[in-house]
Motif scaffolding. Structure first.
Motif, PDB file in Angstrom:
ATOM      1  N   TYR A 168     -62.430  13.346 -11.422  1.00  0.00           N
ATOM      2  CA  TYR A 168     -62.122  14.685 -10.933  1.00  0.00           C
ATOM      3  C   TYR A 168     -63.386  15.512 -10.633  1.00  0.00           C
ATOM      4  O   TYR A 168     -63.283  16.679 -10.259  1.00  0.00           O
ATOM      5  N   GLU A 192     -59.891  22.862  -7.878  1.00  0.00           N
ATOM      6  CA  GLU A 192     -59.027  22.854  -6.690  1.00  0.00           C
ATOM      7  C   GLU A 192     -59.684  22.120  -5.516  1.00  0.00           C
ATOM      8  O   GLU A 192     -58.989  21.553  -4.673  1.00  0.00           O
ATOM      9  N   VAL A 227     -58.853  18.368  -4.333  1.00  0.00           N
ATOM     10  CA  VAL A 227     -57.751  18.027  -3.431  1.00  0.00           C
ATOM     11  C   VAL A 227     -58.264  17.806  -2.017  1.00  0.00           C
ATOM     12  O   VAL A 227     -57.863  16.852  -1.333  1.00  0.00           O
ATOM     13  N   ASP A 228     -59.172  18.648  -1.561  1.00  0.00           N
ATOM     14  CA  ASP A 228     -59.711  18.509  -0.207  1.00  0.00           C
ATOM     15  C   ASP A 228     -60.521  17.230  -0.035  1.00  0.00           C
ATOM     16  O   ASP A 228     -60.529  16.628   1.044  1.00  0.00           O
ATOM     17  N   VAL A 243     -54.142  12.482  -3.920  1.00  0.00           N
ATOM     18  CA  VAL A 243     -53.353  13.676  -4.238  1.00  0.00           C
ATOM     19  C   VAL A 243     -51.864  13.356  -4.220  1.00  0.00           C
ATOM     20  O   VAL A 243     -51.429  12.340  -3.660  1.00  0.00           O
ATOM     21  N   TYR A 279     -49.482  21.451  -4.925  1.00  0.00           N
ATOM     22  CA  TYR A 279     -50.882  21.648  -4.555  1.00  0.00           C
ATOM     23  C   TYR A 279     -51.600  20.322  -4.353  1.00  0.00           C
ATOM     24  O   TYR A 279     -52.519  20.226  -3.542  1.00  0.00           O
ATOM     25  N   GLY A 280     -51.225  19.303  -5.114  1.00  0.00           N
ATOM     26  CA  GLY A 280     -51.819  17.985  -4.916  1.00  0.00           C
ATOM     27  C   GLY A 280     -52.537  17.409  -6.112  1.00  0.00           C
ATOM     28  O   GLY A 280     -52.811  16.212  -6.148  1.00  0.00           O
ATOM     29  N   LEU A 281     -52.879  18.218  -7.124  1.00  0.00           N
ATOM     30  CA  LEU A 281     -53.543  17.692  -8.313  1.00  0.00           C
ATOM     31  C   LEU A 281     -52.544  16.887  -9.143  1.00  0.00           C
ATOM     32  O   LEU A 281     -51.500  17.416  -9.531  1.00  0.00           O
TER      33      LEU A 281
END
Length: 486
Positions: free
Chosen positions: A168, A184, A187-188, A194, A199-201
């Protein structure tokens, strides 16, 4: 309004220990020094709010919730209410919702509920309920993993990548407005890892799921207090989530809860906040509580936020900003959990260390080095590339209110509910006389004195009349509470 209107009364605190009395007032000083004018959320024109710390420019949602819950809601009820309202906003459909980082903003509900317990303000509770439900329904839809029956999202307060395993920390390079230290941003940079939902986490963390469990418990209590229909599904969901937490996080071999469950190997580290919440919220059963208190790793300076620190920080010769170091507000929660279940050594260690740190620095710092106890911001990835040491911010409000929490919920054992206050004191042998005067609670002013040590009550009197260790919520006027311990 005179912001110091309650301060002189609060100076009448004594316990026979000069250093503790001094640190109590250092805590009050840090709290009052962070009262500043601001306009956020529903507060449209500048008013006094309780900011997160001297180095912060706003209350912050999680900080506001924790500060009010810790006791600021008793000392500064009007300012606390405004501070919580500053963390709300209207959605594009006009609904009240909670602002803030998505994974732990429901902590606001716990702060709001405790403010209601302290004040009995039903008008505020109505708004709090609407904001909590509107926000919770969104999070249930976006961040609930049906297969595990857990909520996705980072740890409570864990907004930096230093709180998580190496996977992470893959957050790329700094792009305008997106720090590489922010979880955050992962994620990008990792579209192949994801989740499709939300949100994707993909992580599920102990403290965050314990928080959601507590909110599920609170919502039907809010409905009951407001005289509206009590939705039984909240209670059913609470039971299901408690079961899932114990199924997926409990490590039978280690006799404690693991930190994180995710599709990439989990993380069996210890999370201080998560352990404290599992105990305080009643998620752990009696045997689990015994094992957690027996097996928890505590450093010389206090319980670490996450233990151990992740290898990339150990290799760099230090401790991660969110792993390995000691955060003052987590000490407050862990001390309460230890006191609730009679672990005098655990409680006394946390209390004494935080007392010594604040007395030495004449303030509450954000983070401490786990071995030396000195202010230390920890290591974390930086926008310039690589890993660097960060600052331990000054006059951190939740460190100060965490100390107040130790006094109120640890030593005095104050247990607030809709019926009133139950008292379960836990006084180590060092403190055989203890007094706190002029504490506001609803329509009363409390003067509390405790004599003796231990946790067994010999006599409990209110205004000279012996009774059970309980003060009804409907009490009025001055209430002189005298507790004698066996």
């Amino acid at each position: 309004m005179n912001i110091y209107s309650h301060y002189p009364a609060l100076k009448t605190y004594d316990c026979g220990k000069d250093i503790v009395e001094a640190v109590f007032h250092i805590a009050l000083g840090d709290i009052y020094s962070n009262l500043r004018l601001g306009s956020f959320g529903l507060i449209e024109k500048e008013q006094l709010l309780l900011f997160a710390g001297l180095d912060y420019h706003a209350p912050w949602t999680r900080d506001a919730a924790i500060n009010v819950w810790n006791g600021a809601g008793l000392f500064l009820p009007e300012i606390s209410q405004r501070t919580l309202l500053s963390c709300l906003e209207r959605s594009r459909h006009g609904e009240l919702v909670i602002r803030g980082e998505y994974w732990d903003k429901m902590l606001w509900t716990i702060g709001a509920w405790n403010l209601y317990l302290y004040t009995g303000d039903c008008n505020f509770l109505e708004n709090a309920y609407q904001a909590a439900v509107n926000t919770f329904l969104q999070l249930e839809e976006n961040e609930f993993s049906e297969g595990l029956n857990l909520f996705r999202g980072p740890a409570v307060y864990g907004d930096g990548v230093a709180a998580y395993p190496d996977l992470y920390s893959r957050t790329g390079e700094y792009t305008e407005g997106k720090w590489v230290s922010a979880i955050e941003k992962w994620v990008d940079e990792n579209p192949d890892l994801v989740t499709e939902e939300g949100y994707g986490l993909p992580m599920h963390v102990l403290s965050t799921n314990c928080m959601y469990y507590r909110v599920y418990e609170i919502l039907p209590e809010m409905e009951k207090e407001l005289g509206s229909k009590v939705h039984e599904e909240w209670k059913i969901k609470a039971g299901n989530l408690r079961e899932a937490i114990n199924l997926h996080f409990w490590d039978e071999e280690k006799g404690t809860y693991r930190y994180m469950v995710d599709p990439h190997g989990n993380c069996d580290y210890q999370e201080g906040m998560g352990l404290a919440y599992a105990l305080i919220f009643g998620i752990a059963d009696a045997e689990q509580i015994r094992q957690v208190l027996e097996n928890a790793v505590v450093e010389p300076a206090g319980i670490p936020c996450v233990f151990p620190s992740f290898p990339r920080y150990r290799d760099a010769g230090g401790y991660g900003r969110h792993s390995g170091v000691v955060w003052s507000h987590i000490q407050g929660f862990w001390a309460e959990a230890s006191a609730r279940y009679g672990s005098e050594n655990r409680f006394t260690h946390e209390f004494e260390q935080l007392t010594q740190h604040a007395y030495r620095d004449r303030q509450f710092r954000e983070i401490y080095h786990p071995k030396t106890g000195k202010p230390y911001g920890g290591l974390q990835e930086s926008n310039e590339g690589g890993i660097r040491e960060w600052e331990s911010t000054t006059r951190q409000t939740w460190g100060a209110t965490g100390y107040i929490r130790i006094i109120l919920r640890g030593l005095l054992g104050m247990r607030f509910d809709t019926e009133g206050i139950r008292f379960e004191p836990f006084i180590p042998y060092q403190f055989e006389n203890f007094r706190l005067k002029h504490l506001r609670y609803r329509d009363t002013v409390l003067n509390i004195s405790v004599k003796g040590s231990g946790n067994q009550i010999a006599t409990f009197t209110i205004n000279g009349q012996e009774q059970q260790p309980f003060l009804p919520a409907g009490s009025e006027g001055i209430q002189n509470i005298a507790i004698r311990l066996k």
